[in-house]
Scaffold this active site. Structure first.
Site, PDB file in Angstrom:
ATOM      1  N   SER A 129     -73.048  29.666  32.930  1.00  0.00           N
ATOM      2  CA  SER A 129     -71.692  29.737  32.376  1.00  0.00           C
ATOM      3  C   SER A 129     -71.427  28.565  31.455  1.00  0.00           C
ATOM      4  CB  SER A 129     -70.704  29.687  33.540  1.00  0.00           C
ATOM      5  OG  SER A 129     -69.418  29.359  33.103  1.00  0.00           O
ATOM      6  N   TYR A 153     -67.899  25.433  42.157  1.00  0.00           N
ATOM      7  CA  TYR A 153     -68.441  26.628  41.502  1.00  0.00           C
ATOM      8  C   TYR A 153     -69.333  26.220  40.325  1.00  0.00           C
ATOM      9  CZ  TYR A 153     -68.449  29.978  37.661  1.00  0.00           C
ATOM     10  OH  TYR A 153     -68.838  30.739  36.598  1.00  0.00           O
ATOM     11  N   LYS A 157     -73.632  26.472  39.414  1.00  0.00           N
ATOM     12  CA  LYS A 157     -74.302  26.950  38.184  1.00  0.00           C
ATOM     13  C   LYS A 157     -75.284  25.894  37.676  1.00  0.00           C
ATOM     14  CE  LYS A 157     -72.345  30.987  37.695  1.00  0.00           C
ATOM     15  NZ  LYS A 157     -73.144  32.175  38.013  1.00  0.00           N
TER      16      LYS A 157
HETATM   17  C1  UD1 Z   1     -62.600  29.884  33.839  1.00  0.00           C
HETATM   18  C2  UD1 Z   1     -63.160  28.823  34.759  1.00  0.00           C
HETATM   19  C3  UD1 Z   1     -64.644  28.669  34.468  1.00  0.00           C
HETATM   20  C4  UD1 Z   1     -65.347  30.003  34.631  1.00  0.00           C
HETATM   21  C5  UD1 Z   1     -64.686  31.044  33.731  1.00  0.00           C
HETATM   22  C6  UD1 Z   1     -65.277  32.437  33.898  1.00  0.00           C
HETATM   23  C7  UD1 Z   1     -61.356  27.285  35.332  1.00  0.00           C
HETATM   24  C8  UD1 Z   1     -60.824  25.903  35.172  1.00  0.00           C
HETATM   25  N1  UD1 Z   1     -62.445  27.571  34.586  1.00  0.00           N
HETATM   26  O1  UD1 Z   1     -62.805  29.487  32.510  1.00  0.00           O
HETATM   27  O2  UD1 Z   1     -65.202  27.724  35.326  1.00  0.00           O
HETATM   28  O3  UD1 Z   1     -66.707  29.895  34.302  1.00  0.00           O
HETATM   29  O4  UD1 Z   1     -63.281  31.109  34.034  1.00  0.00           O
HETATM   30  O5  UD1 Z   1     -64.951  33.011  35.104  1.00  0.00           O
HETATM   31  O6  UD1 Z   1     -60.857  28.076  36.115  1.00  0.00           O
HETATM   32  N2  UD1 Z   1     -54.900  31.040  31.221  1.00  0.00           N
HETATM   33  C9  UD1 Z   1     -53.524  31.128  31.279  1.00  0.00           C
HETATM   34  N3  UD1 Z   1     -52.971  31.865  32.273  1.00  0.00           N
HETATM   35  C10 UD1 Z   1     -53.713  32.506  33.243  1.00  0.00           C
HETATM   36  C11 UD1 Z   1     -55.126  32.404  33.172  1.00  0.00           C
HETATM   37  C12 UD1 Z   1     -55.701  31.663  32.150  1.00  0.00           C
HETATM   38  O7  UD1 Z   1     -52.826  30.565  30.431  1.00  0.00           O
HETATM   39  O8  UD1 Z   1     -53.145  33.143  34.137  1.00  0.00           O
HETATM   40  C13 UD1 Z   1     -55.517  30.283  30.101  1.00  0.00           C
HETATM   41  C14 UD1 Z   1     -56.380  29.115  30.565  1.00  0.00           C
HETATM   42  O9  UD1 Z   1     -55.609  27.957  30.724  1.00  0.00           O
HETATM   43  C15 UD1 Z   1     -57.396  29.028  29.416  1.00  0.00           C
HETATM   44  C16 UD1 Z   1     -57.547  30.481  28.953  1.00  0.00           C
HETATM   45  O10 UD1 Z   1     -56.393  31.165  29.415  1.00  0.00           O
HETATM   46  O11 UD1 Z   1     -56.875  28.278  28.347  1.00  0.00           O
HETATM   47  C17 UD1 Z   1     -58.784  31.155  29.526  1.00  0.00           C
HETATM   48  O12 UD1 Z   1     -58.774  31.016  30.946  1.00  0.00           O
HETATM   49  P1  UD1 Z   1     -59.832  31.751  31.888  1.00  0.00           P
HETATM   50  O13 UD1 Z   1     -59.860  33.193  31.566  1.00  0.00           O
HETATM   51  O14 UD1 Z   1     -59.505  31.388  33.308  1.00  0.00           O
HETATM   52  O15 UD1 Z   1     -61.226  31.157  31.465  1.00  0.00           O
HETATM   53  P2  UD1 Z   1     -61.724  29.615  31.391  1.00  0.00           P
HETATM   54  O16 UD1 Z   1     -60.627  28.663  31.657  1.00  0.00           O
HETATM   55  O17 UD1 Z   1     -62.437  29.435  30.110  1.00  0.00           O
END
Ligand code: UD1
Length: 363
Positions: A129, A153, A157
């Protein structure tokens, strides 16, 4: 003879899309999954969708830590390669229950690798990842960037990457491709298979999708004070079918040469998209308004993460695999990702289950 691929975690989101593409590409596929966080229904749909090729798939409900069951499977089938997806992946849960993550992800992998070695199967594709880049000092992230992990997690990886490098150093018969995924989203264009997380989704698009179908009232945006175009986090979203195709390219590379060693590739599009841009694209695709609630930053989140794609384009040679398309990189943009995500969500608002079948009472 069709090459035989073992896919661990093949009933899950990325796994099921990869199984689909493997079947279409003419491989014979055995899926191993403990169904902890997935449903066999995904594979029933894959079999249907793949038509004639669907009969080249078998399913085995096995937990990788069940060494005897795994050994039995390897004794009955000679696999040419393994694609290893199986693992737990919720960051927050991994902080609460680190031993669960180390036990499941690390011990499961070690038993898999030992069983492979015992049976002379030494070709592996591992699903790593972009989390291993942490908060990168600059973007795009190249495969040479320093690696770090900020939660258990992510550490699993990273550890598994290191284990893979070590076993290959100790025994040059191993050929391993580590794939670092950026942010997989979307669904198969048929709307037949897609992402169906249990409980409250941790990731952006599954959450957005559940808001759109009325399962949740609003999306909480984690942070709008980042130094990005609109203050929200920027990520590299990649269509899950493109990601699945990346695995076919990786497997083909393993079969093309016996000198892969242990190599690593980013699978992303190389484009950064903010949370608000993603929401806007989804609203356009679905015609649904997504209510937003602005909140503080999520602990452990990075500001901007996107991939350098040049190594995968050059060396994985997606274009050789999908000659008819002449693509050598991810082909879908965020419009198609959101279109297909909505197609899946609107046809399957409760995923593979029914409203009263929710696996988790907190949902
Ligand atoms: C997350 C995980 C990462 C994992 C990846 C794939 C964290 C800190 N990181 O990455 O370790 O490999 O998922 O499963 O959890 N967001 C919102 N609202 C939400 C959800 C997300 O604003 O309800 C934002 C987040 O702050 C981020 C973006 O959307 O800026 C993407 O989030 P997400 O889909 O969770 O992916 P990652 O943060 O890249």
């Amino acid at each position: 003879m069709a090459k035989k691929i073992l896919v661990t975690g093949g009933a899950g989101y990325i796994g099921s899309h990869t199984v689909m593409q493997l079947l279409l590409a003419g491989f014979s596929v055995s899926v191993v999954d403990n169904l902890d966080n997935s449903s066999e229904a995904s594979l029933e749909r894959v079999a249907e969708l793949a038509g004639d090729c669907g009969k080249n798939m078998t399913f085995h409900k096995i937990d990788l830590r069940d060494r005897d069951a795994l050994k039995k499977l390897f004794a009955t089938t000679k696999f040419d390669a393994v694609i290893h997806f199986a693992g737990l992946k919720a960051v927050g849960e991994s902080v609460q229950k680190p031993l669960l993550y180390y036990n499941n992800n690390i011990i499961g992998t070690i038993i898999l690798l030992e069983t492979m070695a015992e049976h002379g199967c030494k070709k592996l594709v591992f699903s790593s990842s972009a989390t291993v880049y942490g908060w990168p000092k600059e973007v795009p992230c190249t495969e040479e960037f320093p690696l770090c992990a900020t939660n258990p997690y992510g550490r699993t990886k990273l550890m598994i990457e290191e284990i893979c490098r070590d076993i290959q150093l100790g025994d040059s018969e191993w050929d391993i491709v580590l794939l670092r995924y950026f942010n997989p989203v979307g669904a198969h264009p048929s709307g037949f298979i897609g992402e169906d997380p249990r409980g409250i989704p941790n990731n952006l698009m599954p959450f957005v999708q559940q808001v759109a179908v009325g399962r949740r009232p609003a999306l909480t945006v984690f942070g709008n004070d980042y130094s990005t175009k609109d203050g929200t986090g920027v990520r590299d979203y990649i269509h899950v079918v493109d990601l699945a195709d990346g695995h076919i390219a990786a497997v083909e590379k393993l079969f093309r040469s016996n000198k892969t060693g242990c190599d690593v590739y980013n699978l992303g599009t190389g484009k950064g998209t903010s949370v608000l841009e993603m929401v806007e694209a989804f609203e356009k695709a679905s015609g649904k308004k997504i209510p937003l609630v602005m909140a503080g930053r999520r602990p452990g989140d990075s500001e901007t993460v996107y991939a350098s794609t040049s190594k995968a384009e050059k060396e994985l040679n997606w274009k050789y695999v999908f000659v008819s398309y002449y693509y050598c990189r991810a082909k879908y943009g965020i419009e198609e990702m959101c279109r297909d995500q909505w197609n899946w969500a609107s046809k399957n608002p409760w995923g593979y289950g029914k409203p009263n079948e929710s696996a988790d009472p907190s949902t």
